[in-house]
Design a protein around this motif. Structure first.
Motif, PDB file in Angstrom:
ATOM      1  N   SER A  70      34.731  45.992  39.036  1.00 56.53           N
ATOM      2  CA  SER A  70      35.821  46.485  39.639  1.00 56.53           C
ATOM      3  C   SER A  70      35.172  47.666  40.731  1.00 56.53           C
ATOM      4  CB  SER A  70      36.499  47.263  38.425  1.00 56.53           C
ATOM      5  OG  SER A  70      37.686  48.199  39.113  1.00 56.53           O
ATOM      6  N   THR A  71      34.523  48.606  39.957  1.00 55.40           N
ATOM      7  CA  THR A  71      33.939  49.384  41.063  1.00 55.40           C
ATOM      8  C   THR A  71      32.350  49.316  41.018  1.00 55.40           C
ATOM      9  OG1 THR A  71      33.179  51.326  39.219  1.00 55.40           O
ATOM     10  CG2 THR A  71      35.393  51.284  40.056  1.00 55.40           C
ATOM     11  N   ASN A 107      38.044  50.356  44.951  1.00 58.37           N
ATOM     12  CA  ASN A 107      38.248  50.554  43.791  1.00 58.37           C
ATOM     13  C   ASN A 107      37.659  51.856  43.273  1.00 58.37           C
ATOM     14  OD1 ASN A 107      39.930  48.187  43.799  1.00 58.37           O
ATOM     15  ND2 ASN A 107      38.457  47.061  42.441  1.00 58.37           N
TER      16      ASN A 107
END
Ligand code: UDP
Length: 416
Positions: free
Chosen positions: A344-345, A377
């Protein structure tokens, strides 16, 4: 509230990037500033390491740095400070008897030792209970597990640190992994809180100046130059990438001085040896210590920020990278387990595994769209969950719970 922060070796005034000046300095400075901005009055007690410092130094609105004379007014390595903590506690006692704060917050185990000692003496003198919160920033038990005989901490840390944990009114862990370790010390969950470190998401932002860069894909590390930060592993990972035909470079930020004054450091020699072994002389840049204020431009110049520590109590650097909208490839250790969200990150890799690091980097460097998504993100996560304002108010709420209880509590005098 009137708040005393105690940070024996890590002054908010220090230059960052040296062996003993990193995240704790940033944390104490930013926490004090956030608490001051909320209207609390904060004194930060730190050991005097320079004879020319004034007795009280205004640092931010409502925040004053108070140098404490204990031992020579010169830089002393933090692992040599334990014998000075008695004197440090004497000075704290005098200051707090003259002007009692509402709450004390020790940072690092030795500060906790001095703070608990001084608070106990103030209690006896004033017949009250001065509550003490404690944040460790690093735990000796983890350091010893990772570094074995190379750990230069005083041997007494093994029993003094758990006793600080058990005697403090509350221990504020910075991540869930640390809370787990603290449970092993016998700290009951009721006397534990988890409040992470934060990031200045206005300063660390995706827009703004960008440090000069080449056409090559840029990897960046930002850290104190000590072996456990895994910068050597990042160099080895770059070696794998280059051998696989990836046209990448690695910029290494950190060190006790600027780029021209790095040679005196033992870790530099080790890193340069790895660079030479890997034949990467033209692809690795030792940028030296960069002023915290100038760092966002360096993060922005990176395609991926690499955080490869062998262990990490919290790790502010990945948050700074995320706040600047950069994807992070981080080892799955300590605070990085909480801050970097897999796929996600950024990506998680095992520690001390340059090949796995290279695998993760190769995929990400070849996928600009995924880099952009991780960066976006990361920015969102850093700017919402990790602002110092939020960390300041969560910390203040923890203090308030203590001051509400104070007066009735008895000082725990032993680590039992
Ligand atoms: N830092 C800096 N300039 C440098 C190297 C490091 O300002 O040249 C800062 C970095 O931005 C971060 C801190 O030092 O805020 C390091 O904190 P972290 O928690 O990542 O690691 P620690 O030093 O506490 O182990």
């Amino acid at each position: 509230m009137r708040i005393a922060l105690v940070s024996e070796h890590a002054s908010p005034l220090a230059v960052l990037g040296g062996v003993d000046a990193g995240g704790q300095n940033v944390h104490v400075a930013a926490l004090a500033t956030a608490l001051g901005a909320e209207g609390h009055v904060v004194d930060v007690y730190t050991r005097r390491d320079d004879p020319h410092l004034q007795d009280r130094i205004p640092f931010a609105p409502n925040v004053t740095v108070v140098p404490v004379t204990a031992g020579p007014a010169a830089v002393v390595p933090k692992d040599d400070l334990l014998p000075l903590m008695g004197e440090f506690a004497d000075r704290l006692t005098e200051a707090w008897l003259a002007d009692r704060p509402d709450v004390v917050h020790g940072h690092f185990w030795m500060s906790g030792l001095a703070a608990l000692d001084a608070a106990g003496r103030v209690d006896l003198e004033l017949g009250d209970h001065l509550p003490v919160a404690q944040t460790f920033h690093a735990l000796g038990v983890v350091k010893r597990r990772q570094q074995g005989a190379r750990d230069t901490s005083p041997a007494a840390r093994a029993f003094l640190e758990p006793s600080v944990a058990r005697r403090a009114d509350v221990v504020i862990a910075t991540c869930s992994d640390e809370a787990f370790e603290l449970k092993g010390f016998g700290v009951p969950p009721a006397r534990m809180a988890v409040v992470p470190c934060g990031v200045d998401a206005l300063h660390f932002s995706p827009e703004g100046d960008v440090a000069p860069r080449t056409e090559r894909l840029r990897l960046l590390t930002v850290s104190r130059l000590v072996p456990r930060k895994g910068v050597g592993n990042a160099i080895e990972a770059l070696g794998h990438l280059v051998r696989r035909g990836v046209d990448a470079e690695l910029v290494i930020v950190g060190g006790a001085g600027d780029a021209d004054h790095l040679e005196d450091e033992p870790e530099i020699e080790r890193l340069q040896r790895i660079v030479a072994e890997q034949g990467l002389q033209d692809r690795v840049v030792l940028a030296g210590s960069i002023e915290h204020d100038d760092l966002p431009a360096w993060y922005r110049s990176a395609d991926v920020v690499v955080c490869a520590p062998w262990y990490e109590p919290f790790g502010i650097v990945p948050l700074e990278a995320m706040a600047c909208g950069r994807p992070v490839v981080a080892t799955r250790v300590g605070g990085l387990i909480d801050t970097v969200v897999e796929d996600s990150t950024g990506l998680h890799v095992p520690p001390r595994d340059p090949e796995a690091l290279a695998d993760a980097l190769e995929g990400l460097l070849g996928d600009p769209e995924r880099r952009r998504r991780y960066g976006e993100n990361g920015r969102r996560r850093a700017a919402t969950r990790y602002t110092w304002r939020r960390i300041g108010s969560d910390t203040a709420r923890t203090y308030e719970r203590l001051t509400a209880r104070a007066g009735v509590a008895e000082r725990r005098t032993s680590g039992a």
